[in-house]
Design a protein around this motif. Structure first.
Motif, PDB file in Angstrom:
ATOM      1  N   GLU A  74       0.828  -1.202   0.000  1.00  0.00           N
ATOM      2  CA  GLU A  74       0.000   0.000   0.000  1.00  0.00           C
ATOM      3  C   GLU A  74       0.867   1.259   0.000  1.00  0.00           C
ATOM      4  OE1 GLU A  74      -3.761  -0.124  -0.216  1.00  0.00           O
ATOM      5  OE2 GLU A  74      -2.544  -1.688  -1.130  1.00  0.00           O
ATOM      6  N   ALA A  75       1.957   1.236   0.738  1.00  0.00           N
ATOM      7  CA  ALA A  75       2.849   2.392   0.758  1.00  0.00           C
ATOM      8  C   ALA A  75       3.439   2.647  -0.622  1.00  0.00           C
ATOM      9  CB  ALA A  75       3.958   2.179   1.781  1.00  0.00           C
ATOM     10  N   ARG A  76       3.748   1.605  -1.366  1.00  0.00           N
ATOM     11  CA  ARG A  76       4.239   1.784  -2.735  1.00  0.00           C
ATOM     12  C   ARG A  76       3.198   2.486  -3.609  1.00  0.00           C
ATOM     13  NH1 ARG A  76       6.865  -4.259  -3.491  1.00  0.00           N
ATOM     14  NH2 ARG A  76       8.998  -3.733  -2.844  1.00  0.00           N
ATOM     15  N   ARG A  77       1.926   2.146  -3.401  1.00  0.00           N
ATOM     16  CA  ARG A  77       0.869   2.809  -4.179  1.00  0.00           C
ATOM     17  C   ARG A  77       0.701   4.265  -3.761  1.00  0.00           C
ATOM     18  NH1 ARG A  77      -4.158   1.867  -4.655  1.00  0.00           N
ATOM     19  NH2 ARG A  77      -4.545   1.295  -2.486  1.00  0.00           N
ATOM     20  N   PHE A  78       0.874   4.542  -2.472  1.00  0.00           N
ATOM     21  CA  PHE A  78       0.590   5.873  -1.947  1.00  0.00           C
ATOM     22  C   PHE A  78       1.737   6.863  -2.080  1.00  0.00           C
ATOM     23  CE2 PHE A  78      -2.224   3.618   1.413  1.00  0.00           C
ATOM     24  CZ  PHE A  78      -3.298   3.582   0.552  1.00  0.00           C
ATOM     25  N   VAL A  79       2.956   6.372  -2.233  1.00  0.00           N
ATOM     26  CA  VAL A  79       4.130   7.208  -1.972  1.00  0.00           C
ATOM     27  C   VAL A  79       4.211   8.448  -2.862  1.00  0.00           C
ATOM     28  CG1 VAL A  79       5.686   5.923  -3.516  1.00  0.00           C
ATOM     29  CG2 VAL A  79       6.605   7.097  -1.486  1.00  0.00           C
ATOM     30  N   ASN A  80       3.697   8.384  -4.082  1.00  0.00           N
ATOM     31  CA  ASN A  80       3.772   9.539  -4.976  1.00  0.00           C
ATOM     32  C   ASN A  80       2.521  10.411  -4.959  1.00  0.00           C
ATOM     33  OD1 ASN A  80       6.406   9.227  -6.352  1.00  0.00           O
ATOM     34  ND2 ASN A  80       5.536   7.269  -7.000  1.00  0.00           N
ATOM     35  N   SER A  81       1.553  10.069  -4.144  1.00  0.00           N
ATOM     36  CA  SER A  81       0.283  10.794  -4.147  1.00  0.00           C
ATOM     37  C   SER A  81       0.309  11.931  -3.135  1.00  0.00           C
ATOM     38  CB  SER A  81      -0.873   9.844  -3.807  1.00  0.00           C
ATOM     39  OG  SER A  81      -1.129   8.978  -4.880  1.00  0.00           O
ATOM     40  N   PRO A  82       0.176  13.172  -3.596  1.00  0.00           N
ATOM     41  CA  PRO A  82       0.192  14.296  -2.663  1.00  0.00           C
ATOM     42  C   PRO A  82      -1.053  14.376  -1.792  1.00  0.00           C
ATOM     43  CG  PRO A  82      -0.298  15.052  -4.887  1.00  0.00           C
ATOM     44  CD  PRO A  82       0.076  13.611  -4.996  1.00  0.00           C
ATOM     45  N   SER A  83      -2.082  13.611  -2.124  1.00  0.00           N
ATOM     46  CA  SER A  83      -3.334  13.677  -1.360  1.00  0.00           C
ATOM     47  C   SER A  83      -3.281  12.902  -0.051  1.00  0.00           C
ATOM     48  CB  SER A  83      -4.490  13.149  -2.208  1.00  0.00           C
ATOM     49  OG  SER A  83      -4.256  11.817  -2.610  1.00  0.00           O
ATOM     50  N   ILE A  84      -2.264  12.086   0.169  1.00  0.00           N
ATOM     51  CA  ILE A  84      -2.209  11.295   1.398  1.00  0.00           C
ATOM     52  C   ILE A  84      -1.819  12.193   2.568  1.00  0.00           C
ATOM     53  CG2 ILE A  84      -1.225   9.302   2.560  1.00  0.00           C
ATOM     54  CD1 ILE A  84      -2.895   8.550   0.146  1.00  0.00           C
ATOM     55  N   LEU A  85      -2.689  12.264   3.571  1.00  0.00           N
ATOM     56  CA  LEU A  85      -2.467  13.128   4.727  1.00  0.00           C
ATOM     57  C   LEU A  85      -1.892  12.362   5.911  1.00  0.00           C
ATOM     58  CD1 LEU A  85      -2.877  15.948   6.046  1.00  0.00           C
ATOM     59  CD2 LEU A  85      -5.181  15.175   6.694  1.00  0.00           C
ATOM     60  N   ALA A  86      -2.321  11.109   6.100  1.00  0.00           N
ATOM     61  CA  ALA A  86      -1.884  10.324   7.252  1.00  0.00           C
ATOM     62  C   ALA A  86      -2.244   8.871   7.021  1.00  0.00           C
ATOM     63  CB  ALA A  86      -2.538  10.832   8.538  1.00  0.00           C
ATOM     64  N   PHE A  87      -1.748   8.000   7.884  1.00  0.00           N
ATOM     65  CA  PHE A  87      -2.093   6.569   7.826  1.00  0.00           C
ATOM     66  C   PHE A  87      -2.381   6.098   9.245  1.00  0.00           C
ATOM     67  CE2 PHE A  87      -1.706   2.036   7.628  1.00  0.00           C
ATOM     68  CZ  PHE A  87      -2.136   1.694   6.347  1.00  0.00           C
ATOM     69  N   PHE A  88      -3.487   5.321   9.398  1.00  0.00           N
ATOM     70  CA  PHE A  88      -3.877   4.776  10.695  1.00  0.00           C
ATOM     71  C   PHE A  88      -3.479   3.303  10.789  1.00  0.00           C
ATOM     72  CE2 PHE A  88      -6.861   8.297  10.171  1.00  0.00           C
ATOM     73  CZ  PHE A  88      -6.834   8.883  11.429  1.00  0.00           C
ATOM     74  N   ILE A  89      -2.597   2.976  11.731  1.00  0.00           N
ATOM     75  CA  ILE A  89      -2.259   1.572  11.962  1.00  0.00           C
ATOM     76  C   ILE A  89      -3.433   0.843  12.598  1.00  0.00           C
ATOM     77  CG2 ILE A  89      -0.874   0.086  13.459  1.00  0.00           C
ATOM     78  CD1 ILE A  89       1.525   1.813  12.803  1.00  0.00           C
ATOM     79  N   GLY A  90      -4.015   1.447  13.629  1.00  0.00           N
ATOM     80  CA  GLY A  90      -5.197   0.888  14.267  1.00  0.00           C
ATOM     81  C   GLY A  90      -6.395   1.766  13.981  1.00  0.00           C
ATOM     82  N   SER A  91      -7.564   1.194  14.115  1.00  0.00           N
ATOM     83  CA  SER A  91      -8.780   1.995  14.009  1.00  0.00           C
ATOM     84  C   SER A  91      -9.358   2.200  15.402  1.00  0.00           C
ATOM     85  CB  SER A  91      -9.806   1.314  13.098  1.00  0.00           C
ATOM     86  OG  SER A  91     -10.998   2.059  13.057  1.00  0.00           O
ATOM     87  N   ASP A  92      -9.901   1.145  15.986  1.00  0.00           N
ATOM     88  CA  ASP A  92     -10.525   1.272  17.300  1.00  0.00           C
ATOM     89  C   ASP A  92      -9.569   0.954  18.443  1.00  0.00           C
ATOM     90  OD1 ASP A  92     -12.603   1.421  15.490  1.00  0.00           O
ATOM     91  OD2 ASP A  92     -13.999   0.286  16.718  1.00  0.00           O
TER      92      ASP A  92
END
Length: 892
Positions: free
Chosen positions: A443-461
């Motif tokens: 997923e990081a490979r897909r996201f790495v060039n996208s300026p729209s990514i603000l943050a990533f959540f390891i856990g949800s609840d």
């Protein structure tokens, strides 16, 4: 991975790719459609469709099924990226699974056995060239991959929804016809790291088993170029310079050492590097930073434009790739009170977002996806949270080009958070650790060039252990994924010590998830307007009748208000969300007894409108507060995976009801709004520039439209902040319902914002001492029953007309109140001809408007001309106290 597109590469855009088939092969099986492998270096072809079949009754395995010419007479032809259920639905194996209880009729036993996918293809092996088969996501939940009778990998390797897999099939390629087969195993969200929907909707009967992302064939020379990434570092605060580090992996596909040149460019800047690769070696290449002076900076839509640059890379005579990227900086910090706040390019960024739901069957629908993101932008939202529904490259491209921030992460309550339970039924294993790390890397490979990514959540609840956090952080570091990483979207339990790596999230997940009154959002308790609320909303959101009729029977629609405490299939399976009792009680107590279906639906839309407007206005007002600032909010939810009666800003049919327009009003970028706590009138500016010379007029009126008080103030709207202009006190002469109208104008006298509130002299009251994780009970209700006795109003229309703009139609209608009473909560909708079906999707500048005698307003809609079906557009007008009628809006 997507290579530079060749002209014929329609398949990469999700279109069927039909390549010539030798006559002899075509005669062997007329139903077989050939698929050509890439014929040029650096090209990638996407398998356009599959043949699919249950393993039940099959007496052969992959060694036979993956042989060219295997008989497919009882196999189904299904789209690319097709789960088993998606394939069966595409083949009309069930009645409409969205309607009524039809989904219950699907036999889940059909998915307790593996299912096979296969595809014949045509290839022309070339000496010195290498062909790779790539799975751009896992096979849910596990898979076997076979090519020309040879097993490439089994279920010990092809595991999980997200990991990418690549196989060198060069030695297996044959001139002419070849075959690929994939076996998908049954899925279980509590045993597998997969995709699930929990209480968002009924679970897909197949648990989303199957192929849900692209399968590609790629051709390169002796050296492959992998995962190019541009990593900009923007100079803050002046932003006059950016240094872009370019990195990529290069892989030697041969058994000999190779010396080659890797080069590239970003606009006029060119760079190259000579490298030596040992046999089969993969090496990371990093170039000296490219300096860009006065860069074109990428901004979220509320702050600015979205320019992007292109990185081109190539390996001499062997491979090439291009990537778009944006120059921007994202960051986050904890306020002194411990609340999470985000920044974009050094500017405080107030997150106003919604929680995303993918299609229940994970179907690829690029057009529908684009329609939904246009709604997001029209609403004024700036962020989408993706809880374990990461979508594919289409969403990233849309978000990057439209300036919508994304907050991806893993989902709650399934195997993804099994490490959070003291005694989980299926605890994490070493294999789970490996699959989780591979998922994060992919997923990081897909996201790495996208300026729209603000943050990533390891856990949800929940919060992971330090070991799990490190597993993910190491995976992100490996591919240079550099955004704020949040340990969770929830508060940390007081009994749990902070792991040493990520510490506190600064988030809260205190609900509510079910009906609450508008003033709740201003009370700064639980889910109220302070801190960062990662998921919260007022729960039930009843669609309009046009949409309801598409997924409910007539009896089911009437049961919504006649039997509100009865569980309904299109609500959640979780008991607390299974009925509309709380909503109907609130409607009855606040607006008066429900008379009939039409009365219920109007009151439901008013409830939707009030609650959603208040939520976003409350969080908008106090973003810049000195104490207990409201740093962010994610509305739960933006959309639905399947038609439901709750948790959405627009419904599954892309209908925009009171829910939508209440939120749209509250999210206007320059906005005058009423405060339910201190009755102040605030002006909220979400832009980066101060706006001077504004005037705000606040008028209180009784239900007959008589002015009770009026005050006008001059205001300067602070940049990215709010300012209180005045106070609108409760009128002493009224007992019950009354109106407050706000009109904001610029220095020239042009109206910029108009906002009308139906209010009560008696306040709603919530008992916070009895709060649960999902709900805060209302113990006293406001009194707006007088609204149901408003005299009938009549609206006149003029200039109802439409014009064509490209492939779109713009319809404009002017509404004027010619009656002597208030025309309250008036709705306009588009129709395909007189009396026709509603046109969706459509974006309106405003709707559900309230007009006083002699007052008029012009509202505009935009939609696709193709959606008219050749009919003349009509506008249907209806309202709280007005009869329904239609006017033609002919094209000119």
């Amino acid at each position: 991975m997507f290579r530079r597109k060749a002209p014929w590469l329609a398949a990469a855009l999700g279109l069927a790719l039909l390549a010539p088939v030798p006559a002899a092969i075509a005669q062997q099986d007329e139903r077989a459609v050939g698929f050509s492998a890439p014929t040029a270096l650096g090209q990638t072809a996407t398998v356009p469709d599959w043949r699919m079949r249950s393993s039940a009754g099959l007496t052969v395995e992959g060694d036979r099924i993956s042989v060219p010419g295997f008989p497919e007479r009882d196999w189904l032809r299904v789209p690319a990226r097709s789960t088993v259920m998606a394939g069966l639905i595409a083949n009309r194996k069930y009645p409409d699974v969205n309607h009524s209880t039809n989904l219950q009729q699907v036999d889940a036993k059909d998915f307790q056995v593996p299912w096979w996918y296969r595809r014949d293809l045509v290839a022309a092996p070339v000496p010195g060239r290498h062909t790779f088969l790539r799975l751009n996501g896992g096979v849910i939940s596990r898979g076997e991959v076979w090519f020309n009778g040879t097993k490439l990998a089994g279920t010990d390797k092809v595991v999980g929804a997200y990991p990418m897999q690549e196989f060198d099939v060069t030695a297996l390629l044959r001139p002419g016809r070849n075959a690929l087969a994939i076996k998908a195993m049954p899925a279980d969200p509590f045993r597998d790291l997969t995709v699930s929907f929990l209480d968002w909707s009924p679970l897909a009967p197949d648990n989303n088993m199957g192929i849900w992302r692209d399968v590609n064939l790629t051709s390169t020379g002796p050296v492959s170029l992998l995962d190019p990434r541009a990593l900009p570092k923007l100079q803050l605060p002046d932003m006059r310079r950016a240094d872009v580090t370019v990195k990529a992996e290069v892989r030697n596909n041969t058994d000999r050492s190779i010396i080659t040149t890797v080069g590239g460019d970003i606009e006029r800047a060119r760079f190259e590097q000579r490298i030596t690769l040992a046999p089969k070696e993969t090496k990371t290449v990093e170039f000296a930073p490219v300096r860009i002076d006065n860069p074109r900076v990428w901004w979220p839509a509320q702050f600015g434009e979205q320019p992007r640059y292109t990185l081109n890379l190539h390996v001499a005579g062997s491979d090439s790739a291009s990537r778009k990227f944006g120059i921007r900086d994202v960051g986050s910090f904890l306020t002194p009170e411990g609340y999470r706040k985000f920044t974009v390019n050094g500017k405080d960024f107030g997150v106003r977002g919604g929680g995303w739901a993918s299609d229940l069957f994970l179907r690829t629908q690029p057009g529908r996806l684009a329609d939904q993101l246009r709604y997001v932008k029209d609403l004024g939202l700036n962020t989408i949270r993706l809880e374990g529904k990461e979508e594919d490259h289409e969403l990233l491209e849309l978000a990057d080009s439209m300036g919508i921030m994304l907050m991806p992460g893993w989902e709650c309550c399934t195997k993804w958070e099994a490490w959070a339970k003291k005694n989980p039924t299926h605890p994490w294993t070493e294999e789970d650790n490996r699959v989780a790390a591979e998922s994060a890397t992919a997923e990081a490979r897909r996201f790495v060039n996208s300026p729209s990514i603000l943050a990533f959540f390891i856990g949800s609840d929940n919060y992971a252990t330090a070991a799990i956090e490190k597993l993910y952080l190491d995976a992100f570091h490996k591919v240079d994924f550099r955004v704020p990483v949040m340990p969770s979207a929830a508060r940390r339990p007081s009994s749990q010590q902070p792991p040493p790596i990520l510490g506190e999230a600064g988030m809260k997940m205190d609900g509510p998830y079910w009906w609450i009154p508008p003033n709740y959002w201003y009370e700064k308790k639980n889910g109220g307007n302070y801190g960062f609320a990662s998921e919260t909303g007022p729960g039930p959101m009843v669609p309009e009748l046009d949409s309801l009729k598409k997924f409910l029977t007539e009896a089911e629609i009437d049961d919504l208000w006649r039997k509100p405490d009865q569980a309904h299939y299109h609500l959640a399976k979780k008991q607390v969300f299974s009925n509309l009792g709380d909503l109907v009680r609130a409607i009855t107590n606040r607006y008066g007894p429900i008379k009939d279906r039409e009365d219920f639906l109007w009151k439901a839309q008013l409830s939707n409108y009030e609650a959603n407007r208040a939520q976003f206005e409350a969080y908008g007002r106090d973003f810049s507060a000195a104490e207990k600032p409201s740093t962010g909010v994610i509305y739960w939810m933006l959309n639905n995976a399947w038609p439901t009666l709750y948790w959405h800003l627009y419904d599954y049919e892309l209908g925009t009801n009171g829910s939508y327009f209440g939120a749209k009003t509250g999210l206007r970028p320059l906005h005058a709004q009423y405060s339910y706590d201190d009755r102040s009138i605030a002006v909220v500016n979400t832009g980066l520039n101060e706006v001077a010379g504004l005037t705000v007029e606040a008028t209180a009126l009784d239900l007959a439209g008589t002015v009770l008080s009026s005050e006008t103030k001059q205001v300067t709207a602070r940049a990215n902040a709010s300012v209180r202009a005045m106070t609108a006190a409760k009128p002493a002469s009224v007992n019950g319902a009354y109106f407050v109208r706000l009109v904001m104008k610029d220095a020239s006298g042009k109206a910029l914002d108009r906002n009308v509130y139906a209010l009560s002299t008696k306040d709603d009251k919530v008992d916070h001492s009895k709060v649960t994780w999902w709900h805060s009970p209302t113990v006293e209700y406001g009194d707006m029953k007088g609204l149901q006795d408003l005299p009938a109003a009549e609206l006149s229309t003029k200039d109802a007309r439409s014009r064509v703009r490209g492939d779109k139609v713009v319809t404009e209608v002017t509404l004027r109140n010619d009656s002597k009473t208030v025309a309250f909560f008036q709705r306009a909708s588009l129709r395909k001809g007189a009396g026709g079906e509603q046109v969706t999707p459509a974006t309106w500048t405003d709707n559900y408007v309230t007009l006083w005698p002699g007052e008029q307003t012009t509202i505009t809609a935009e939609y696709r001309i193709s959606d008219l079906g050749g009919k003349v557009p009509h506008v249907r007008l209806s309202g709280w106290n007005a009869q329904q009628r239609e006017v033609a809006a002919p094209l000119f």
